[in-house]
Design an enzyme around this catalytic site. Structure first.
Site, PDB file in Angstrom:
ATOM      1  CD  GLU A   1      -2.606   0.924   2.521  1.00 23.97           C
ATOM      2  OE1 GLU A   1      -4.087   1.966   2.459  1.00 23.97           O
ATOM      3  OE2 GLU A   1      -2.376   0.401   3.339  1.00 23.97           O
TER       4      GLU A   1
ATOM      5  CE  LYS B   1      -7.784   0.452   3.886  1.00 26.04           C
ATOM      6  NZ  LYS B   1      -6.267   1.164   4.186  1.00 26.04           N
TER       7      LYS B   1
ATOM      8  CB  CYS C   1      -4.023  -1.915   4.699  1.00 25.55           C
ATOM      9  SG  CYS C   1      -2.948  -0.862   6.547  1.00 25.55           S
TER      10      CYS C   1
END
Length: 319
Positions: A79, A148, A190
């Site tokens: 990321e 995301k 993440c």
């Protein structure tokens, strides 16, 4: 452990007589002594990105080149591989579209670009970005895009605080796993790691490898990084690949690092050292299938008691 060499996690090979270590470059574990041949080498990159995009890009290029020369079929970047800014204003001002100069497409290998600061197409109306996970195939073509969905809005009183939703738009969908030379890859990013439902629905849709490019904070990483990765691997019986940011990026932000690969039995089979690094592991789909066959948890679910997860729609990223 030498640089780039895999290692078993605790109670892996040593605790089960049928598990064996097959080579010195990465640990391949087989049930009942099974020798497997269908393996694919991957490289997992660890970076210390800053606000200097040119510097970051040069470091990415160096690791990608190293991995390609080693023979990796697939390379994973963390990321924020493009930059880690020191302010919200800088984060927004440096964002690019997917057609920008930073996304290089002459690779020769498959690549997971783990978290790209993508400028919102409706920039004049909404000055926020997407945190976008991009898959590029060996021809340099966009193979998948995932934006995301779970945003990191966390305040650990007196220790760290971040509100990603102040400058990031949550993604609208979980994407179908992508067919690749190493297997079917499910995309996440993440903070998605903390939501087991997402990993389970990707596995239900056929994912064999789950990827969590990350920039975990030092505080949360020390407490939760490896346990979460191993849990996702065990409960889905999948490989988990986690490229990570590491070290101090600026005066406000430090990342935990410890990029790693976890196998379907929950063993850590590769892990980076401190600083910029790359580790290697082999994806062995025969072993994955053996794990799933010998412990068929997916067929033991009591959906009559706790229901089903909604299946993913049959589409991939809008690229």
């Amino acid at each position: 452990m030498t640089r780039g060499q895999g290692h078993p996690g605790p109670f892996c090979a040593s605790s089960f007589p049928g598990l064996s270590m097959l080579n010195s470059d990465s640990v391949i574990l087989g049930l009942r002594g099974m020798a497997t041949l269908k393996r694919s080498l991957i490289g997992v990159c660890q970076l210390n990105s800053t606000g200097d995009k040119e510097r970051n890009f040069a470091e990415c290029q160096a690791l990608v080149r190293e991995g390609a020369e080693r023979g990796a079929k697939f390379l994973f970047l963390p990321e924020a591989f493009d930059y880690v800014a020191s302010s919200q204003e800088q984060t927004l001002s440096q964002a690019e579209t997917l057609e920008g100069d930073l996304i290089q497409r002459e690779t020769g290998v498959w690549m997971s670009l783990g978290g790209f600061h993508e400028r919102n197409p409706d920039w004049e109306r909404d000055r926020r970005i997407y945190n976008t996970h991009i898959l590029i195939n060996n021809l340099g073509e966009l193979a998948a895009i995932y934006r995301k969905t779970h945003l990191f809005d966390v305040d650990l009183k007196g220790r760290m605080a971040m509100k990603e939703s102040d400058f990031t738009i949550p993604g609208p969908a979980i994407e179908q796993p992508i067919n690749t030379p190493i297997g079917k890859v499910g995309l996440a990013t993440c903070y998605d790691l903390r939501f087991p439902e997402m990993s389970l629905v990707l596995s239900q849709a056929g994912a064999e490898i789950l990827t969590f490019p990350s920039a975990f904070t030092l505080i949360t990483g020390l407490a939760h990084w490896e346990p979460l990765l191993r849990a996702r691997a065990i409960e889905t019986q999948s490989y988990v690949v986690a490229a990570a940011q590491t070290g101090k990026h600026n005066d406000k932000r430090t990342s935990y690092g410890h990029s790693m690969v976890v196998d379907p039995w929950g063993c850590v089979v590769a892990q980076c050292h401190e600083g910029r690094d790359i580790c290697y592991a082999e994806i062995d789909l025969d072993y994955l299938r053996a794990v799933r066959q010998d412990m068929p948890v997916r067929y033991h679910r009591r959906t009559d008691l706790y229901g089903h997860l909604n299946p993913l729609p049959m589409h991939t990223g809008d690229h």
